[in-house]
Design a protein around this motif. Sequence first.
Motif, mmCIF file in Angstrom:
data_model
loop_
_atom_site.group_PDB
_atom_site.id
_atom_site.type_symbol
_atom_site.label_atom_id
_atom_site.label_comp_id
_atom_site.label_asym_id
_atom_site.label_seq_id
_atom_site.Cartn_x
_atom_site.Cartn_y
_atom_site.Cartn_z
ATOM 1 N N ARG A 58 0.845 -1.202 0.000
ATOM 2 C CA ARG A 58 0.000 0.000 0.000
ATOM 3 C C ARG A 58 0.876 1.245 0.000
ATOM 4 O O ARG A 58 1.967 1.247 0.561
ATOM 5 N N PRO A 61 -1.393 8.339 -1.571
ATOM 6 C CA PRO A 61 -1.905 8.743 -2.888
ATOM 7 C C PRO A 61 -0.868 9.395 -3.804
ATOM 8 O O PRO A 61 -0.830 9.109 -5.001
ATOM 9 N N VAL A 64 1.233 6.661 -5.208
ATOM 10 C CA VAL A 64 0.501 5.907 -6.232
ATOM 11 C C VAL A 64 0.607 6.635 -7.569
ATOM 12 O O VAL A 64 0.895 6.018 -8.601
ATOM 13 N N ALA A 65 0.408 7.946 -7.555
ATOM 14 C CA ALA A 65 0.511 8.734 -8.792
ATOM 15 C C ALA A 65 1.907 8.613 -9.396
ATOM 16 O O ALA A 65 2.055 8.482 -10.612
ATOM 17 N N VAL A 68 2.283 5.262 -11.129
ATOM 18 C CA VAL A 68 1.579 5.237 -12.411
ATOM 19 C C VAL A 68 2.402 5.924 -13.486
ATOM 20 O O VAL A 68 2.560 5.405 -14.599
ATOM 21 N N ARG A 76 0.849 -0.201 -10.836
ATOM 22 C CA ARG A 76 -0.385 -0.013 -10.059
ATOM 23 C C ARG A 76 -1.121 -1.345 -10.058
ATOM 24 O O ARG A 76 -1.193 -2.023 -11.083
ATOM 25 N N GLY A 78 -4.495 -3.356 -9.905
ATOM 26 C CA GLY A 78 -5.933 -3.199 -10.075
ATOM 27 C C GLY A 78 -6.704 -4.157 -9.192
ATOM 28 O O GLY A 78 -6.240 -5.254 -8.906
ATOM 29 N N TRP A 80 -7.369 -4.152 -5.999
ATOM 30 C CA TRP A 80 -6.946 -4.374 -4.620
ATOM 31 C C TRP A 80 -7.069 -3.101 -3.803
ATOM 32 O O TRP A 80 -6.585 -2.990 -2.712
ATOM 33 N N GLY A 81 -7.708 -2.088 -4.343
ATOM 34 C CA GLY A 81 -7.849 -0.807 -3.655
ATOM 35 C C GLY A 81 -7.093 0.284 -4.373
ATOM 36 O O GLY A 81 -6.164 0.027 -5.129
ATOM 37 N N SER A 82 -7.497 1.506 -4.130
ATOM 38 C CA SER A 82 -6.903 2.634 -4.849
ATOM 39 C C SER A 82 -5.479 2.937 -4.429
ATOM 40 O O SER A 82 -4.782 3.696 -5.097
ATOM 41 N N ASP A 83 -5.018 2.344 -3.326
ATOM 42 C CA ASP A 83 -3.669 2.635 -2.844
ATOM 43 C C ASP A 83 -2.703 1.461 -3.025
ATOM 44 O O ASP A 83 -1.644 1.429 -2.426
#
Length: 123
Positions: A58, A61, A64-65, A68, A76, A78, A80-83
């Motif tokens: 994890r 944010p 994460v950006a 990407v 990233r 997919g 499994w959550g946005s983080d």
Amino acid sequence: MARSEVPDEWVERIDAICAAFPECVAEAAWAGTRWRVRGATVAHVFGGEDQLLRVTFRADPDEVAAFVHLGGPRFRVGGWGSDAVGLILDEGTDLAELAELLTDSYCRQAPAALAALVDRPGE
């Protein structure tokens, strides 16, 4: 094609990082090994059908950006959550960066009282 096995040295490297985190335990996962704190996954290392070794975790944010936009060996995750993000592991992996990323993951997943016990690089 079968998934590649996770070499013991990678499990040992990640375990050495995660062993410093309060109540963080390693366990067998559906593939590879995962480290959890009170039921929340901190990191998961596994081999893919493409024979590449991956670790997922994890991230904040902004991190994460960055994952990407920077691309390989970062990715990233997919579903499994946005983080959720990960790294392809190989001989060029920066172990200090990996330790920092896993520390951040632990602090996101652990209860606040446990996260407060961890020294975070750069803070």
